[in-house]
Design a protein around this motif. Structure first.
Motif, mmCIF file in Angstrom:
data_model
loop_
_atom_site.group_PDB
_atom_site.id
_atom_site.type_symbol
_atom_site.label_atom_id
_atom_site.label_comp_id
_atom_site.label_asym_id
_atom_site.label_seq_id
_atom_site.Cartn_x
_atom_site.Cartn_y
_atom_site.Cartn_z
ATOM 1 N N VAL A 177 4.815 3.919 -0.483
ATOM 2 C CA VAL A 177 5.735 2.899 0.015
ATOM 3 C C VAL A 177 6.949 2.773 -0.889
ATOM 4 C CG1 VAL A 177 4.009 1.497 1.219
ATOM 5 C CG2 VAL A 177 4.383 1.168 -1.236
ATOM 6 N N ARG A 178 8.037 2.282 -0.298
ATOM 7 C CA ARG A 178 9.181 1.836 -1.078
ATOM 8 C C ARG A 178 8.933 0.395 -1.511
ATOM 9 N NH1 ARG A 178 13.301 3.932 3.523
ATOM 10 N NH2 ARG A 178 13.763 6.028 2.729
ATOM 11 N N PRO A 179 9.720 -0.117 -2.476
ATOM 12 C CA PRO A 179 9.540 -1.520 -2.882
ATOM 13 C C PRO A 179 9.638 -2.475 -1.694
ATOM 14 C CG PRO A 179 10.934 -0.392 -4.465
ATOM 15 C CD PRO A 179 10.715 0.573 -3.326
ATOM 16 N N ALA A 180 8.775 -3.478 -1.670
ATOM 17 C CA ALA A 180 8.709 -4.412 -0.546
ATOM 18 C C ALA A 180 9.909 -5.339 -0.469
ATOM 19 C CB ALA A 180 7.427 -5.243 -0.647
ATOM 20 N N SER A 181 10.730 -5.337 -1.484
ATOM 21 C CA SER A 181 11.902 -6.215 -1.489
ATOM 22 C C SER A 181 12.945 -5.807 -0.463
ATOM 23 C CB SER A 181 12.540 -6.217 -2.875
ATOM 24 O OG SER A 181 13.020 -4.909 -3.195
ATOM 25 N N GLY A 182 12.896 -4.564 0.019
ATOM 26 C CA GLY A 182 13.886 -4.085 0.963
ATOM 27 C C GLY A 182 15.195 -3.685 0.324
ATOM 28 N N LYS A 183 15.241 -3.636 -1.005
ATOM 29 C CA LYS A 183 16.479 -3.310 -1.718
ATOM 30 C C LYS A 183 16.561 -1.833 -2.089
ATOM 31 C CE LYS A 183 16.820 -7.986 -3.628
ATOM 32 N NZ LYS A 183 16.853 -8.811 -4.862
ATOM 33 N N GLY A 184 15.696 -1.030 -1.511
ATOM 34 C CA GLY A 184 15.723 0.398 -1.784
ATOM 35 C C GLY A 184 14.873 0.769 -2.979
ATOM 36 N N GLY A 185 14.742 2.061 -3.199
ATOM 37 C CA GLY A 185 13.922 2.556 -4.295
ATOM 38 C C GLY A 185 13.087 3.732 -3.844
ATOM 39 N N ALA A 186 12.499 4.407 -4.798
ATOM 40 C CA ALA A 186 11.719 5.604 -4.502
ATOM 41 C C ALA A 186 10.349 5.240 -3.930
ATOM 42 C CB ALA A 186 11.540 6.429 -5.770
ATOM 43 N N PHE A 187 9.778 6.171 -3.160
ATOM 44 C CA PHE A 187 8.416 6.013 -2.677
ATOM 45 C C PHE A 187 7.444 6.150 -3.843
ATOM 46 C CE2 PHE A 187 10.433 7.074 1.359
ATOM 47 C CZ PHE A 187 9.763 6.227 2.241
ATOM 48 N N ALA A 188 6.379 5.353 -3.820
ATOM 49 C CA ALA A 188 5.345 5.411 -4.853
ATOM 50 C C ALA A 188 3.999 5.140 -4.205
ATOM 51 C CB ALA A 188 5.626 4.397 -5.959
ATOM 52 N N PRO A 189 2.919 5.690 -4.735
ATOM 53 C CA PRO A 189 1.589 5.457 -4.148
ATOM 54 C C PRO A 189 1.143 4.017 -4.331
ATOM 55 C CG PRO A 189 1.410 6.706 -6.196
ATOM 56 C CD PRO A 189 2.865 6.611 -5.888
ATOM 57 N N PHE A 190 0.304 3.564 -3.402
ATOM 58 C CA PHE A 190 -0.131 2.171 -3.394
ATOM 59 C C PHE A 190 -1.549 2.104 -2.842
ATOM 60 C CE2 PHE A 190 -0.034 -2.046 -1.031
ATOM 61 C CZ PHE A 190 -0.169 -2.827 -2.165
ATOM 62 N N ILE A 191 -2.474 1.606 -3.663
ATOM 63 C CA ILE A 191 -3.844 1.345 -3.222
ATOM 64 C C ILE A 191 -3.950 -0.153 -2.964
ATOM 65 C CG2 ILE A 191 -6.292 1.416 -3.816
ATOM 66 C CD1 ILE A 191 -5.135 4.156 -3.398
ATOM 67 N N PRO A 192 -3.953 -0.578 -1.699
ATOM 68 C CA PRO A 192 -3.965 -2.013 -1.401
ATOM 69 C C PRO A 192 -5.257 -2.684 -1.858
ATOM 70 C CG PRO A 192 -3.296 -0.724 0.512
ATOM 71 C CD PRO A 192 -3.859 0.237 -0.484
ATOM 72 N N GLN A 193 -5.106 -3.819 -2.498
ATOM 73 C CA GLN A 193 -6.239 -4.668 -2.852
ATOM 74 C C GLN A 193 -5.814 -6.100 -2.567
ATOM 75 O OE1 GLN A 193 -7.740 -3.669 -6.984
ATOM 76 N NE2 GLN A 193 -5.701 -2.768 -6.959
ATOM 77 N N GLY A 194 -6.457 -6.746 -1.672
ATOM 78 C CA GLY A 194 -6.035 -8.098 -1.349
ATOM 79 C C GLY A 194 -7.001 -8.778 -0.412
ATOM 80 N N PHE A 195 -6.483 -9.793 0.290
ATOM 81 C CA PHE A 195 -7.333 -10.645 1.104
ATOM 82 C C PHE A 195 -6.739 -10.862 2.494
ATOM 83 C CE2 PHE A 195 -8.391 -11.729 -3.216
ATOM 84 C CZ PHE A 195 -9.744 -12.029 -3.198
ATOM 85 N N TYR A 196 -7.619 -11.036 3.453
ATOM 86 C CA TYR A 196 -7.245 -11.687 4.698
ATOM 87 C C TYR A 196 -7.026 -13.168 4.387
ATOM 88 C CZ TYR A 196 -9.000 -7.790 7.600
ATOM 89 O OH TYR A 196 -9.225 -6.581 8.198
ATOM 90 N N ILE A 197 -6.083 -13.795 5.094
ATOM 91 C CA ILE A 197 -5.885 -15.241 4.959
ATOM 92 C C ILE A 197 -5.467 -15.789 6.320
ATOM 93 C CG2 ILE A 197 -3.524 -14.893 4.101
ATOM 94 C CD1 ILE A 197 -3.903 -17.525 2.503
ATOM 95 N N ASN A 198 -6.088 -16.870 6.739
ATOM 96 C CA ASN A 198 -5.835 -17.435 8.054
ATOM 97 C C ASN A 198 -4.455 -18.082 8.093
ATOM 98 O OD1 ASN A 198 -5.969 -19.642 10.227
ATOM 99 N ND2 ASN A 198 -7.832 -18.460 10.617
ATOM 100 N N PHE A 199 -3.627 -17.639 9.042
ATOM 101 C CA PHE A 199 -2.254 -18.160 9.132
ATOM 102 C C PHE A 199 -2.244 -19.633 9.512
ATOM 103 C CE2 PHE A 199 1.441 -19.152 11.818
ATOM 104 C CZ PHE A 199 2.449 -19.002 10.868
ATOM 105 N N ASP A 200 -2.889 -19.991 10.621
ATOM 106 C CA ASP A 200 -2.847 -21.376 11.091
ATOM 107 C C ASP A 200 -3.509 -22.340 10.112
ATOM 108 O OD1 ASP A 200 -1.420 -20.994 13.396
ATOM 109 O OD2 ASP A 200 -3.170 -20.753 14.689
#
Length: 553
Positions: A190-213
């Motif tokens: 992925v590129r940086p999530a900021s949307g300001k550009g940058g090189a692609f880099a590998p990403f191993i997602p670690q996180g959580f589901y969270i209920n929106f409502d």
């Protein structure tokens, strides 16, 4: 991407094809995965795929394909008979087997290279700059010609020809978000999530589901609490579009990726198209998720595929994922929460749970940590049998909750589920769900705060390295994954036993270690006994012990 998922409740009249209510009879569900038949003679499993999906115009000169030429003895998808030299004695070595002339054809581009027989992960550069970048994938044909060397080394005339096919997604450059999948490893880039550009880099997602409502719509500060994870997965519906846009804006500012979940309406293709048109260009979109446990609910089997096809037709810049629950029900047309469950009796439905009846939450689980290891490995094995080992990744969905019939895992149990998942091929982790328990160091939140960073810094570099070798070990109930990058070894270890266990290094592929004090860096360990006898040449873990170790010869 395929995620091994979990069950929160049951809305269908059956679950994983099984009746589960007390007034229902036992009816075998069917739909079991059919294992391939064995072959007494050697078979060639010839596969080829682009290294990345998608490629962009900017990648054209550096594009490549990855080729596998494994000798197997099971009739897995695409396997064909091959005549080997009469003096070859083992399928485990390519010595003396010779090579294949592999040709890759895509559009007007043709490339040929020699590849050793019984090899995996061989990269062949393919310049695709002559092709036109387009949203429609190119069909790819790959052929391999093999002539078994004779005892004198000469090549006989009776060449054997093997064919397989693939697809190449070659898209126009864009300034919007793009998530690539590295088909050598299954990792996301992925590129940086900021949307300001940058090189692609590998990403191993670690996180959580969270209920929106329930949570995000009333407390956006929860995004700050999850910032260290680098991404989050809001559970729909996203009915309050004003706050939903605030969630997107806040995660962009925080540099966090977001998963867009369509579970509420994925079978409505008109709605799916509207969502793709609206959100495909947000700068931090990681991937689309279509169905959540459609196998459990017995959704129409073609529904998820239709949604998948439509999304790739419209977007293609982001991968599409699905979460499956069932242990063995209709896997081919399309994980586990084992902590503290009653695997044989459902307190919700007041019925027994067997392979043919019942709904105990984790389908066909035994209520042990071993369930996670088995489910992830089973999904990986099935994808290989079906010919999707390169083109589909597996993520894990660890249990991070407790309710009627289940117990909330401790922080260490939660970490152990992640470790054993990574050791069996999972390339991402999304725990269900946040918030879990009070925030202290013994609970999931307290553990995740520090462990996520350690995995990013120490584990991810090995997992995303296409040149790293990997082997999984099971030593008397201890689960170990060992990576080697040519310089150092990474060891992820989990004691799945209820008793203390000594694990000799020589039994998990690290027999060269003679003095762990000098050769092993303990990056992270819990319930390890560092002063135990024999620890210079092994590890002693208490029940549930886990560790991240880096070993350097």
């Amino acid at each position: 991407m395929v995620a091994a998922g979990l069950v929160r409740g049951s809305l269908a009249q059956t679950w994983c094809g099984k009746n589960y209510m007390s007034n229902q009879s036992v009816v075998p569900p069917g739909g079991q995965f059919v294992l391939p038949t064995q072959s007494a003679e050697p078979l060639l499993s010839f596969r080829c795929a682009p290294v990345f999906r998608p490629y962009l115009e900017e990648d054209a000169k550096s594009a490549a394909f990855v080729v596998d030429t494994l000798i197997v003895y099971d009739w897995i998808t695409g396997a064909e008979s091959i005549s080997l030299p009469s003096n070859s004695s083992s399928s485990s070595s390519s010595t003396g087997l010779g090579s294949l002339s592999v040709t890759i054809n895509v559009g007007s581009v043709h490339t040929t290279a020699n590849v050793s027989l019984n090899a995996t992960g061989i990269q062949i550069p393919v310049d695709i700059s002559k092709l036109v970048a387009q949203k429609t994938a190119y069909n790819v044909s790959c052929s391999a010609t093999y002539s078994a060397p004779s005892s004198s080394g000469s090549q006989p005339a009776n060449a054997q020809i093997f064919n397989t096919s693939s697809s190449l997604l070659y898209l126009p450059d864009t300034n919007a978000s793009v998530t690539k999948t590295d088909l050598r490893t299954g990792a996301l880039w992925v590129r940086p999530a900021s949307g300001k550009g940058g090189a692609f880099a590998p990403f191993i997602p670690q996180g959580f589901y969270i209920n929106f409502d329930q949570y995000l719509a009333t407390n956006l500060t929860m995004i700050d609490q999850l910032k260290a994870d680098g991404f989050l997965h809001p559970i729909p519906p996203y009915d309050n579009l004003t706050i939903w846009q605030q969630v997107i804006n806040k995660t962009v500012s925080a540099g966090m990726y977001i998963v867009y979940d369509m579970r509420s309406n994925y079978q409505n293709l008109t709605t799916v198209a509207q969502q793709v048109n609206t959100y495909a260009s947000i700068p931090n979109l990681l991937n689309w998720e279509t169905a959540h446990e459609p196998d459990g609910n017995s959704d129409p089997q073609n529904a998820a595929q239709a949604t998948y096809d439509l999304i790739y037709q419209m977007d293609g810049y982001h991968p599409v994922s699905i979460v499956l629950n069932c242990q063995d029900y209709n896997f081919s047309p399309y994980d586990a929460y084992p902590i503290g469950i009653n695997a044989t009796w459902s307190p919700v439905w007041n019925t027994e749970c067997t392979p043919d009846f019942g709904h105990c939450g984790c389908d066909n689980c035994q209520g042990q940590m071993w369930d996670v290891k088995a489910r992830v490995q089973t999904f990986k094995d099935r994808l290989n049998i079906l010919g999707f080992d390169r083109t589909k990744s597996v993520w894990t969905t660890p249990q991070a909750f407790g309710n009627t019939g289940t117990t909330t895992p401790t922080g260490m149990q939660w970490a152990a589920m992640g470790f054993t998942s990574f050791s069996h091929g999972a390339m991402g982790s999304k725990s269900y769900q946040y918030p879990t328990t009070t925030n202290n160091e013994t609970t999931i939140e307290g553990t995740a705060a520090g462990l996520t960073v350690l995995i990013q810094n120490y584990v991810q570099p090995f997992m995303v390295d296409p040149n790293a070798t990997f082997t999984a070990y099971d030593y008397q109930g201890a689960d170990a994954g060992v990576w080697y990058n040519g310089t150092s070894y990474l060891l992820l270890a989990t004691n799945l036993n209820s008793t203390q266990l000594y694990v000799p290094y020589q039994d998990i592929g690290l027999g060269w270690i003679t003095n762990a004090t000098k050769q092993v860096q303990r990056v992270f360990s819990v319930f390890e006994v560092p002063t135990a006898s024999g620890n210079l040449t092994g590890i002693t873990f208490q029940p549930g012990g886990i560790g991240i170790h880096i070993a350097t010869p």
